[in-house]
Scaffold this active site. Structure first.
Site, mmCIF file in Angstrom:
data_model
loop_
_atom_site.group_PDB
_atom_site.id
_atom_site.type_symbol
_atom_site.label_atom_id
_atom_site.label_comp_id
_atom_site.label_asym_id
_atom_site.label_seq_id
_atom_site.Cartn_x
_atom_site.Cartn_y
_atom_site.Cartn_z
ATOM 1 N N VAL A 1 0.871 -1.177 0.000
ATOM 2 C CA VAL A 1 0.000 0.000 0.000
ATOM 3 C C VAL A 1 0.915 1.237 0.000
ATOM 4 O O VAL A 1 2.127 1.094 -0.027
ATOM 5 C CB VAL A 1 -0.945 0.034 1.225
ATOM 6 C CG1 VAL A 1 -2.110 -0.895 1.054
ATOM 7 C CG2 VAL A 1 -0.195 -0.263 2.511
ATOM 8 N N LEU B 1 9.369 1.965 6.658
ATOM 9 C CA LEU B 1 8.622 1.482 7.820
ATOM 10 C C LEU B 1 9.558 0.982 8.918
ATOM 11 O O LEU B 1 9.169 0.952 10.087
ATOM 12 C CB LEU B 1 7.659 0.369 7.387
ATOM 13 C CG LEU B 1 6.621 0.797 6.330
ATOM 14 C CD1 LEU B 1 5.843 -0.415 5.828
ATOM 15 C CD2 LEU B 1 5.676 1.858 6.881
ATOM 16 N N LYS C 1 -2.618 14.755 -8.136
ATOM 17 C CA LYS C 1 -3.314 14.983 -6.861
ATOM 18 C C LYS C 1 -3.217 16.464 -6.506
ATOM 19 O O LYS C 1 -2.114 17.014 -6.411
ATOM 20 C CB LYS C 1 -2.630 14.111 -5.787
ATOM 21 C CG LYS C 1 -3.094 14.344 -4.362
ATOM 22 C CD LYS C 1 -2.409 13.359 -3.410
ATOM 23 C CE LYS C 1 -2.726 13.653 -1.960
ATOM 24 N NZ LYS C 1 -1.987 12.765 -1.030
HETATM 25 C C1 LIG Z 1 -2.424 1.188 5.464
HETATM 26 C C2 LIG Z 1 -1.260 1.965 4.940
HETATM 27 C C3 LIG Z 1 -1.468 3.002 4.037
HETATM 28 C C4 LIG Z 1 -0.389 3.750 3.577
HETATM 29 N N1 LIG Z 1 -0.611 4.811 2.741
HETATM 30 C C5 LIG Z 1 0.428 5.605 2.387
HETATM 31 C C6 LIG Z 1 0.246 6.727 1.539
HETATM 32 O O1 LIG Z 1 -0.849 7.011 1.069
HETATM 33 N N2 LIG Z 1 1.329 7.486 1.256
HETATM 34 C C7 LIG Z 1 2.562 7.205 1.740
HETATM 35 O O2 LIG Z 1 3.511 7.957 1.479
HETATM 36 N N3 LIG Z 1 2.769 6.100 2.473
HETATM 37 C C8 LIG Z 1 1.746 5.317 2.824
HETATM 38 N N4 LIG Z 1 1.978 4.201 3.572
HETATM 39 C C9 LIG Z 1 3.347 3.846 3.910
HETATM 40 C C10 LIG Z 1 4.015 3.157 2.729
HETATM 41 O O3 LIG Z 1 3.258 2.028 2.347
HETATM 42 C C11 LIG Z 1 5.423 2.727 3.106
HETATM 43 O O4 LIG Z 1 6.097 3.786 3.711
HETATM 44 C C12 LIG Z 1 6.194 2.337 1.871
HETATM 45 O O5 LIG Z 1 5.504 1.385 1.120
HETATM 46 C C13 LIG Z 1 7.556 1.808 2.225
HETATM 47 O O6 LIG Z 1 7.495 0.533 2.786
HETATM 48 P P1 LIG Z 1 8.886 -0.199 3.042
HETATM 49 O O7 LIG Z 1 9.602 -0.280 1.758
HETATM 50 O O8 LIG Z 1 9.558 0.475 4.179
HETATM 51 O O9 LIG Z 1 8.468 -1.634 3.568
HETATM 52 P P2 LIG Z 1 7.857 -2.914 2.797
HETATM 53 O O10 LIG Z 1 7.059 -2.541 1.610
HETATM 54 O O11 LIG Z 1 7.176 -3.716 3.857
HETATM 55 O O12 LIG Z 1 9.136 -3.714 2.295
HETATM 56 C C14 LIG Z 1 9.947 -4.471 3.171
HETATM 57 C C15 LIG Z 1 10.963 -5.262 2.349
HETATM 58 O O13 LIG Z 1 11.903 -5.856 3.243
HETATM 59 C C16 LIG Z 1 12.143 -7.169 2.846
HETATM 60 N N5 LIG Z 1 12.611 -7.950 4.008
HETATM 61 C C17 LIG Z 1 12.094 -7.981 5.258
HETATM 62 N N6 LIG Z 1 12.788 -8.833 6.033
HETATM 63 C C18 LIG Z 1 13.767 -9.350 5.243
HETATM 64 C C19 LIG Z 1 14.800 -10.313 5.439
HETATM 65 N N7 LIG Z 1 14.970 -10.949 6.614
HETATM 66 N N8 LIG Z 1 15.611 -10.613 4.400
HETATM 67 C C20 LIG Z 1 15.459 -9.997 3.195
HETATM 68 N N9 LIG Z 1 14.505 -9.097 2.958
HETATM 69 C C21 LIG Z 1 13.661 -8.782 3.960
HETATM 70 C C22 LIG Z 1 10.820 -7.674 2.282
HETATM 71 O O14 LIG Z 1 11.001 -8.778 1.420
HETATM 72 C C23 LIG Z 1 10.372 -6.397 1.527
HETATM 73 O O15 LIG Z 1 10.958 -6.408 0.228
HETATM 74 C C24 LIG Z 1 0.915 3.429 4.011
HETATM 75 C C25 LIG Z 1 1.127 2.357 4.885
HETATM 76 C C26 LIG Z 1 0.061 1.651 5.367
HETATM 77 C C27 LIG Z 1 0.301 0.524 6.332
#
Ligand SMILES: Cc1cc2nc3c(=O)[nH]c(=O)nc-3n(C[C@H](O)[C@H](O)[C@H](O)COP(=O)(O)OP(=O)(O)OC[C@H]3O[C@@H](n4cnc5c(N)ncnc54)[C@H](O)[C@@H]3O)c2cc1C
Length: 500
Positions: free
Chosen positions: A50, A338, A81
């Protein structure tokens, strides 16, 4: 200039690929001392999937990388937007909904009247000062127009985007791989540390040991490096931001209908429901507190709001860890995404905070010295951004006037999230010089003057809620916004014009 030799990014979500692109862009050039960037992601651990709305700051991300809209927007089903509308947060007559716009120079004239009228209303005059009458972006959203002018205005008109999160990560992945980023698909099972606690290498299931001199933790809520390995303390924001869960569900978008150019964040029984238009579908979801609502109840409420649109569509249930770590950069590890923290998505700020974290790290690194002072300054800046966003997001809940559930009354009674926010709110309520109060709090806050006026006035935070007079200046401001809106493309047409 000093550069890292090898950076390993853990995580292939939006944060991981944004980090890989920006780090490789900064230091991965063709010279003899190029930084190798490697991204490792697990095929067993899904991305959050998301995160479909942005702030205007994201435009700088694409322009820094030299990526044109026509190159990335169609690939990500992205739309324009103009801002966010907030129906249902206030029950005060005349303030049942309001729009938080992105501002531009076109707003200077009507917004000047808006600030004046708000200040007069705060001091007891019955003058119309609803933000929707005073900002061009609100009018564009109302007319489903894009923030793209028919002709060059002579200056940039600000706006943001909506996009498919999965497609954005795929687009950034291709961009990064074409430019030399190495990609490893594997799961990290153990993190090796040096004697001083810094990170030495990752032990993976199939690729053995992966060493580097710098590590980016983009592992999502798992917070594998900064949290689990380096044990960085986590500050929960649960006392002021109650929502810890969400249920998300796409729905069809009629290709014959105009495409909206706003996010709608509608207050619901125990949280709020988002609706984000892409070119291919809507993204919908309900952010709520598990203390007040069970997942199946949240899903049922979301399905009821979506009606026939939701039939046969599977829902995804998510947990949200809301708060932030104390130090986003610790030793040779930087957390982005995150893993470093999250403020619930009401103002769609998470991706902007990721971008800020990575860009500021690059700036600090390029200063050339690794003193504790630089690291502390960096962490303080990132914390200030997180805490400023937390204040502004929490204010929506504090200002609500709903009485339908204890969720809303509890939210209204919660303590304000910082002394800085307390001073801002007191200045507004007591009719004191609000601009002076905002200036005094500038170093603690992330939002600008128009956003503060919009939230207080848009929620009807006035003692005097008797029918307000639509003064000449209010009428003129609205007419000006309407006439300025003629200078912009309808959303669908703008999209076609820009992408060809
Ligand atoms: C309900 C909801 C709505 C949101 N809406 C918005 C929005 O409108 N606008 C906005 O800016 N943000 C929004 N966000 C936040 C946004 O989704 C995140 O900030 C963004 O997607 C970044 O996520 P990430 O890459 O940090 O984590 P993730 O997408 O969770 O990626 C984590 C990665 O780490 C890897 N990983 C984990 N553990 C290991 C391991 N042991 N070994 C190898 N790889 C590993 C996984 O495979 C994955 O590739 C929202 C979040 C939520 C929960």
């Amino acid at each position: 200039m000093s550069k890292p030799n090898h950076i390993v990014v853990v995580g292939g979500g939006t944060a991981g690929w944004m980090a890989a692109c920006l780090l490789n862009h900064a230091w991965g050039g063709d010279d003899s001392h190029r930084t190798q960037v490697t991204l490792i992601e697990s095929s067993d651990i899904a991305t959050i999937g998301v995160g479909e709305g942005s702030t205007p700051y994201m435009r700088q991300f694409f322009s820094r990388l030299g990526i044109a809209e026509k190159d990335w927007m169609p690939a990500c089903n992205a739309t324009y937007k103009c801002g966010i509308s907030f129906p249902g947060w206030s029950t005060k007559p005349g303030f049942e909904t309001y729009f938080h716009p992105f501002f531009s120079r076109l707003d200077l004239e009507p917004a000047a009247d808006f600030f004046t009228n708000c200040n007069r209303r705060r001091r007891g005059k019955s003058i119309a000062c609803h933000p929707n009458d005073y900002f061009v972006a609100a009018e564009l959203a109302r007319q489903k127009k894009a923030p793209i002018p028919l002709e060059d205005l002579g200056f940039e008109h600000d706006y943001a985007y909506h996009f498919d999160a999965g497609l954005l990560a795929s687009f950034l992945k291709s961009f990064a791989l074409e430019r030399g980023v190495r990609h490893v698909i594997d799961t990290v099972k153990h993190v090796e540390q040096n004697q001083d606690g810094s990170l030495a290498a990752l032990q993976t299931h199939q690729h053995g040991r992966l060493g580097a001199d710098w590590f980016f933790d983009c592992s999502g809520f798992a917070s594998l490096l900064i949290g689990k390995t380096l044990q960085e303390p986590f500050h929960s924001f649960a006392d002021t931001l109650f929502n810890d869960s969400a249920v998300a569900m796409p729905s069809p978008l009629n290709p014959e209908q105009p495409i909206p150019s706003e996010t709608v964040s509608r207050a619901a029984g125990h949280g709020w429901i988002w609706r984000i238009p892409l070119t291919s579908r809507y993204g919908n979801g309900y952010a709520y507190s598990s203390k007040y609502l069970q997942p199946e109840q949240a899903e049922a409420e979301l399905r009821k709001v979506l009606g026939a649109e939701a039939e046969g569509i599977e829902a995804r249930h998510l947990k949200m860890r809301v708060g932030r770590v104390d130090n986003h950069w610790q030793k040779n590890c930087v957390a982005a995404g995150l893993s470093q923290g999250f403020i619930e998505p009401l103002e769609a700020t998470a991706i902007g905070l990721i971008q800020f974290t990575i860009e500021r790290f690059i700036d600090f690194f390029e200063k050339g010295e690794f003193t504790d002072q630089y690291r502390d300054e960096f962490n303080a800046e990132v914390n200030k951004s997180f805490d400023g966003v937390k204040d502004y997001v929490s204010l929506h809940y504090r200002l609500n006037s709903r009485a339908d559930t204890t969720y809303w009354t509890d939210n209204r009674e919660q303590a304000l999230s910082s002394p800085s926010l307390q001073r801002i709110m007191a200045a507004w309520d007591e009719g004191r010089d609000f601009d002076a109060a905002l200036t005094a709090e500038k170093t603690s806050q992330a939002y600008m003057r128009p956003s503060w006026y919009c939230i207080f006035s848009g929620m009807g935070r006035f003692d005097n809620v008797a029918e307000a007079k639509f003064t000449r200046s209010a009428k003129a401001a609205r007419q000006l916004c309407e006439s300025l809106a003629h200078r912009f493309h309808p959303h669908r047409a703008a999209w076609l014009a820009q992408m060809n």
